[in-house]
Design a protein around this motif. Structure first.
Motif, PDB file in Angstrom:
ATOM      1  N   MET A   1       0.835  -1.208   0.000  1.00  0.00           N
ATOM      2  CA  MET A   1       0.000   0.000   0.000  1.00  0.00           C
ATOM      3  C   MET A   1       0.863   1.249   0.000  1.00  0.00           C
ATOM      4  N   ALA A   2       1.950   1.218   0.780  1.00  0.00           N
ATOM      5  CA  ALA A   2       2.803   2.396   0.898  1.00  0.00           C
ATOM      6  C   ALA A   2       3.521   2.706  -0.408  1.00  0.00           C
ATOM      7  N   ILE A   3       3.971   1.674  -1.085  1.00  0.00           N
ATOM      8  CA  ILE A   3       4.878   1.858  -2.214  1.00  0.00           C
ATOM      9  C   ILE A   3       4.185   1.775  -3.571  1.00  0.00           C
ATOM     10  N   MET A   4       2.946   1.247  -3.608  1.00  0.00           N
ATOM     11  CA  MET A   4       2.291   1.135  -4.916  1.00  0.00           C
ATOM     12  C   MET A   4       2.038   2.505  -5.531  1.00  0.00           C
ATOM     13  N   GLY A   5       1.865   3.527  -4.679  1.00  0.00           N
ATOM     14  CA  GLY A   5       1.668   4.862  -5.211  1.00  0.00           C
ATOM     15  C   GLY A   5       2.863   5.366  -5.979  1.00  0.00           C
ATOM     16  N   PHE A   6       4.066   4.968  -5.544  1.00  0.00           N
ATOM     17  CA  PHE A   6       5.268   5.386  -6.268  1.00  0.00           C
ATOM     18  C   PHE A   6       5.272   4.782  -7.662  1.00  0.00           C
ATOM     19  N   GLY A   7       4.843   3.536  -7.763  1.00  0.00           N
ATOM     20  CA  GLY A   7       4.776   2.899  -9.074  1.00  0.00           C
ATOM     21  C   GLY A   7       3.655   3.449  -9.932  1.00  0.00           C
ATOM     22  N   GLY A   8       2.576   3.897  -9.282  1.00  0.00           N
ATOM     23  CA  GLY A   8       1.414   4.377 -10.024  1.00  0.00           C
ATOM     24  C   GLY A   8       1.454   5.846 -10.366  1.00  0.00           C
ATOM     25  N   GLY A   9       2.414   6.565  -9.791  1.00  0.00           N
ATOM     26  CA  GLY A   9       2.461   7.995 -10.045  1.00  0.00           C
ATOM     27  C   GLY A   9       2.623   8.333 -11.508  1.00  0.00           C
ATOM     28  N   ALA A  10       3.360   7.520 -12.236  1.00  0.00           N
ATOM     29  CA  ALA A  10       3.586   7.783 -13.659  1.00  0.00           C
ATOM     30  C   ALA A  10       2.315   7.578 -14.475  1.00  0.00           C
ATOM     31  N   MET A  11       1.406   6.743 -13.983  1.00  0.00           N
ATOM     32  CA  MET A  11       0.153   6.512 -14.697  1.00  0.00           C
ATOM     33  C   MET A  11      -0.645   7.815 -14.803  1.00  0.00           C
ATOM     34  N   ILE A  12      -0.503   8.653 -13.781  1.00  0.00           N
ATOM     35  CA  ILE A  12      -1.149   9.963 -13.799  1.00  0.00           C
ATOM     36  C   ILE A  12      -0.237  10.986 -14.473  1.00  0.00           C
ATOM     37  N   ALA A  13       1.045  10.945 -14.118  1.00  0.00           N
ATOM     38  CA  ALA A  13       1.974  11.975 -14.572  1.00  0.00           C
ATOM     39  C   ALA A  13       2.247  11.943 -16.073  1.00  0.00           C
ATOM     40  N   ALA A  14       2.318  10.732 -16.669  1.00  0.00           N
ATOM     41  CA  ALA A  14       2.663  10.649 -18.095  1.00  0.00           C
ATOM     42  C   ALA A  14       1.642  11.356 -18.987  1.00  0.00           C
ATOM     43  N   PRO A  15       0.354  10.965 -18.937  1.00  0.00           N
ATOM     44  CA  PRO A  15      -0.608  11.674 -19.787  1.00  0.00           C
ATOM     45  C   PRO A  15      -0.810  13.128 -19.375  1.00  0.00           C
ATOM     46  N   LEU A  16      -0.724  13.395 -18.062  1.00  0.00           N
ATOM     47  CA  LEU A  16      -0.882  14.779 -17.599  1.00  0.00           C
ATOM     48  C   LEU A  16       0.245  15.657 -18.131  1.00  0.00           C
ATOM     49  N   SER A  17       1.458  15.153 -18.095  1.00  0.00           N
ATOM     50  CA  SER A  17       2.609  15.924 -18.580  1.00  0.00           C
ATOM     51  C   SER A  17       2.511  16.191 -20.076  1.00  0.00           C
ATOM     52  N   VAL A  18       2.101  15.172 -20.837  1.00  0.00           N
ATOM     53  CA  VAL A  18       1.938  15.348 -22.287  1.00  0.00           C
ATOM     54  C   VAL A  18       0.856  16.388 -22.574  1.00  0.00           C
ATOM     55  N   ALA A  19      -0.258  16.312 -21.830  1.00  0.00           N
ATOM     56  CA  ALA A  19      -1.352  17.266 -22.028  1.00  0.00           C
ATOM     57  C   ALA A  19      -0.905  18.687 -21.685  1.00  0.00           C
ATOM     58  N   LEU A  20      -0.153  18.837 -20.599  1.00  0.00           N
ATOM     59  CA  LEU A  20       0.330  20.164 -20.203  1.00  0.00           C
ATOM     60  C   LEU A  20       1.330  20.710 -21.211  1.00  0.00           C
ATOM     61  N   MET A  21       2.229  19.855 -21.705  1.00  0.00           N
ATOM     62  CA  MET A  21       3.201  20.320 -22.711  1.00  0.00           C
ATOM     63  C   MET A  21       2.492  20.761 -23.993  1.00  0.00           C
ATOM     64  N   ASN A  22       1.477  20.002 -24.385  1.00  0.00           N
ATOM     65  CA  ASN A  22       0.709  20.392 -25.574  1.00  0.00           C
ATOM     66  C   ASN A  22      -0.030  21.707 -25.352  1.00  0.00           C
ATOM     67  N   HIS A  23      -0.520  21.909 -24.125  1.00  0.00           N
ATOM     68  CA  HIS A  23      -1.232  23.151 -23.797  1.00  0.00           C
ATOM     69  C   HIS A  23      -0.303  24.360 -23.854  1.00  0.00           C
ATOM     70  N   PHE A  24       0.909  24.209 -23.326  1.00  0.00           N
ATOM     71  CA  PHE A  24       1.834  25.332 -23.238  1.00  0.00           C
ATOM     72  C   PHE A  24       2.728  25.490 -24.477  1.00  0.00           C
ATOM     73  N   LYS A  25       2.703  24.493 -25.353  1.00  0.00           N
ATOM     74  CA  LYS A  25       3.584  24.525 -26.529  1.00  0.00           C
ATOM     75  C   LYS A  25       3.241  25.713 -27.431  1.00  0.00           C
ATOM     76  N   SER A  26       4.298  26.351 -27.938  1.00  0.00           N
ATOM     77  CA  SER A  26       4.108  27.494 -28.831  1.00  0.00           C
ATOM     78  C   SER A  26       5.235  27.519 -29.853  1.00  0.00           C
ATOM     79  N   ALA A  27       5.269  28.559 -30.645  1.00  0.00           N
ATOM     80  CA  ALA A  27       6.311  28.677 -31.673  1.00  0.00           C
ATOM     81  C   ALA A  27       7.683  28.898 -31.056  1.00  0.00           C
ATOM     82  N   THR A  28       7.723  29.291 -29.788  1.00  0.00           N
ATOM     83  CA  THR A  28       9.001  29.580 -29.143  1.00  0.00           C
ATOM     84  C   THR A  28       9.278  28.686 -27.932  1.00  0.00           C
ATOM     85  N   SER A  29       8.381  27.745 -27.656  1.00  0.00           N
ATOM     86  CA  SER A  29       8.554  26.885 -26.472  1.00  0.00           C
ATOM     87  C   SER A  29       7.986  25.494 -26.713  1.00  0.00           C
TER      88      SER A  29
END
Length: 465
Positions: free
Chosen positions: A169-197
Motif C-alpha cells: 500500500m505504501a509503495i504502490m503509489g510510487f509505481g502508479g504515479g507515472a500513470m497519472i503523470a505521463a498523460p498529464l505531462s503530455v497534455a500540459l506540454m501540448n497546452h503550453f507549446k508554442s512557436a518559441t517553447s
C-alpha cells in the motif's frame, strides 16, 4: 515564545513534533494509507520522466533537434541523478526519520521535490543542463528519498499482521504515479507549446506546485501508533518454521550481517534489470516499432507500465504474506530472466502485443521487488528500526539508478554507432539483464536467518526508544 519538539530543537512548530502525530485511542489505521499515497503518487512521477526526454532534445529547435540541443545521453543523467540521490538521502535520513517522525520528513520531501521542479524549469528557460541536474536530479532526488521512506516503517507498525500488504500500500503509489503523470505531462506540454517553447518549463512549474500541495496534505494527515501497538485480537503467529524474527536488530548492527548485503544485491540486481528500460520506455518502443508507435501511444505505454508497476507492488507484496518473501523473489528472478531473454524476438517479429505484455509483467515484478523488500527486512531484522535499515538498503537503488540507465543508454549508443539498426540496439542490453537476474537468484538463495548475536536485548531496545 519558542517551543521544543521531541528532537530537542527550540523554535520548532508543535505540529512538526513526533508527539503531535501520536494516534489517539479509536484512531483507524486505515486512515494512514491515503496519507502515504498522497506522497507516493507524487514522487512516482519520476517513472514518467521519459516523456520529457523527446521535447527536451528540441528546446532550441522546437520542432526538431538543432545544434546546441541536448542529446538523450546527456538528458539520461537527470533521471540517474534523481535515483542516485533518492538512495543516498534515504540512507542518511534513516536515523533522522526514526527520531523526528514521518511528518517533518514528509514536509521536507515536499519542499525538495516541488522546489526541484521550479529550479529545473529555470534550467530549461536558460538552457542550462546543470540546473536540471541540480533541480530534478539532486534536490528533487533528495525529496524522492525522504518521501519514499517516510510512510513505510509507519505502515509496517500499523499492520504487523500484514506486512507485505502494508508495504504494498505504501509503495504502490510510487509505481502508479507515472500513470497519472505521463498523460498529464503530455497534455500540459501540448497546452503550453508554442512557436518559441516546447512547453516543458511551464509544465515543470505547474507540476512542482501541485506536488508540493499534495505532499503537504499527506504530511499533515500522517499518524504513528503507540509503542508495541497491536491490532485488537491479533496474536503473533508461530514463526518457528518461517524466516521471520520476533527480535530486533539495530540499524548500525544490521550493516555487520551478511543478510543485509545479500538483500542489497537482490534489490540492486532486480532494480538494475528494470530501471534502465523504464527510464527510456517511451523512446525504446518508438524505435523498436518505427512508424508504428506514435509519441502519444508511447506515452500510453509508459502509463501502462506504470499501472503494472503500481499493481505489482500491491499484488506481489500481498502475495508474499502467503508465499514468503524469499519465494516471491525466486519468482521475480526466474520469470524475469525468461521474459528478458525472449523479448527481443518479439520486437524483431513485430509482435507489439507480446512485447508490451512482457514488459508489463517485468515491471510488475520490478515494482513488487520494491514493495516486498521492506517486509523482507522486517522479517530478518525486526520492526523497531526497519525504516532506517530500509533507507540504507536503498543505496542499492541509488547504484542501480546509475547502472541501469548507463547500460541501456550507452550500449544502445555504441550499437547504433557501429551500424546496428535502432530497432535492434536493445538486444544486447536485455540479454545482459537476463544474466543479472540469474545472479540475483543465487544471492536470494544464500539469504538465511540473522544470527542471534546481532539481536538487541530488551534493555537496549528500551534505551533506544
Amino acid at each position: 515564545m519558542s517551543t521544543t519538539d521531541s528532537t530537542g530543537l527550540a523554535g520548532s512548530p508543535p505540529f512538526l513534533s513526533k508527539q503531535a502525530i501520536l494516534a489517539k485511542p479509536g484512531f483507524s489505521r486505515w486512515m494512514v494509507p491515503p496519507a502515504a499515497l498522497a506522497v507516493h503518487l507524487c514522487i512516482g512521477q519520476a517513472y514518467a520522466f521519459s516523456v520529457f526526454n523527446g521535447p527536451l532534445t528540441k528546446v532550441i529547435g522546437i520542432t526538431q533537434s538543432a545544434p546546441g540541443d541536448w542529446s538523450l545521453t546527456t538528458l539520461g543523467w537527470i533521471f540517474s541523478l534523481a535515483i542516485f540521490f533518492l538512495g543516498l538521502s534515504a540512507a542518511f535520513a534513516g536515523k533522522w526519520l526514526e527520531h523526528v517522525g514521518p511528518r517533518r520528513t514528509m514536509l521536507t520531501a515536499a519542499c525538495c521535490f516541488g522546489g526541484g521542479f521550479l529550479i529545473s524549469a529555470l534550467g530549461v528557460w536558460l538552457h542550462q543542463i546543470v540546473l536540471l541536474y541540480l533541480g530534478y536530479g539532486v534536490i528533487g532526488g533528495i525529496g524522492l528519498g525522504l518521501g519514499y521512506v517516510s510512510p513505510v516503517s509507519t505502515l509496517i507498525r500499523w499492520f504487523p499482521d500484514r506486512r507485505g500488504m502494508a508495504t504494498g500500500m505504501a509503495i504502490m503509489g510510487f509505481g502508479g504515479g507515472a500513470m497519472i503523470a505521463a498523460p498529464l505531462s503530455v497534455a500540459l506540454m501540448n497546452h503550453f507549446k508554442s512557436a518559441t517553447s516546447v512547453g516543458v518549463a511551464e509544465t515543470f512549474v505547474v507540476l512542482g506546485i501541485a506536488y508540493f500541495i499534495s505532499m503537504t496534505i499527506g504530511a499533515l494527515a500522517i499518524r504513528v501508533p503507540p509503542v508495541d501497538w497491536k491490532p485488537e485480537g491479533w496474536v503473533p503467529p508461530d514463526t518457528a518454521h518461517k524466516m521471520i524474527t520476533r527480535n530486533h536488530v539495530h540499524i548500525d548492527r544490521a550493516l555487520k550481517t551478511p543478510q543485509f548485503y545479500l538483500v542489497w544485491l537482490v534489490l540492486f540486481l532486480n532494480v538494475t534489470a528494470g530501471i534502465g528500460i523504464l527510464g527510456q520506455a517511451s523512446v525504446m518502443i518508438q524505435e523498436s516499432f518505427k512508424n508504428t508507435v506514435t509519441p502519444a501511444a508511447a506515452a500510453g505505454f509508459v502509463g501502462l507500465l506504470s499501472l503494472f508497476n503500481m499493481g505489482g507492488r500491491f499484488v506481489w507484496a500481498s502475495s508474499s504474506d502467503k508465499l514468503g518473501r524469499k519465494n516471491t523473489y525466486y519468482v521475480f528472478f526466474v520469470l524475469g530472466a525468461l521474459l528478458y531473454y525472449f523479448v527481443p524476438s518479439f520486437a524483431t517479429s513485430g509482435n507489439i502485443a507480446l512485447f508490451v505484455l512482457s514488459y508489463c509483467v517485468i515491471l510488475s515484478m520490478y515494482g513488487g521487488g520494491f514493495s516486498t523488500v521492506p517486509a523482507y527486512l522486517a522479517d530478518l531484522f525486526g520492526t523497531a528500526f526497519v525504516g532506517g535499515i530500509h533507507g540504507r538498503l536503498l543505496t542499492a537503488w541509488a547504484a542501480a539508478g546509475i547502472a541501469g540507465p548507463v547500460l541501456v543508454n550507452y550500449i544502445r549508443a555504441y550499437e547504433v554507432a557501429h551500424g546496428v539498426a535502432k530497432a535492434d540496439a536493445y538486444t544486447m542490453t536485455v540479454h545482459i539483464m537476463t544474466v543479472l537476474l540469474v545472479v540475483g537468484f543465487v544471492c536470494n538463495l544464500l539469504v538465511k536467518r540473522v544470527d542471534a548475536q546481532h539481536h538487541m536485548s530488551d534493555a537496549q531496545l528500551a534505551a533506544e526508544r
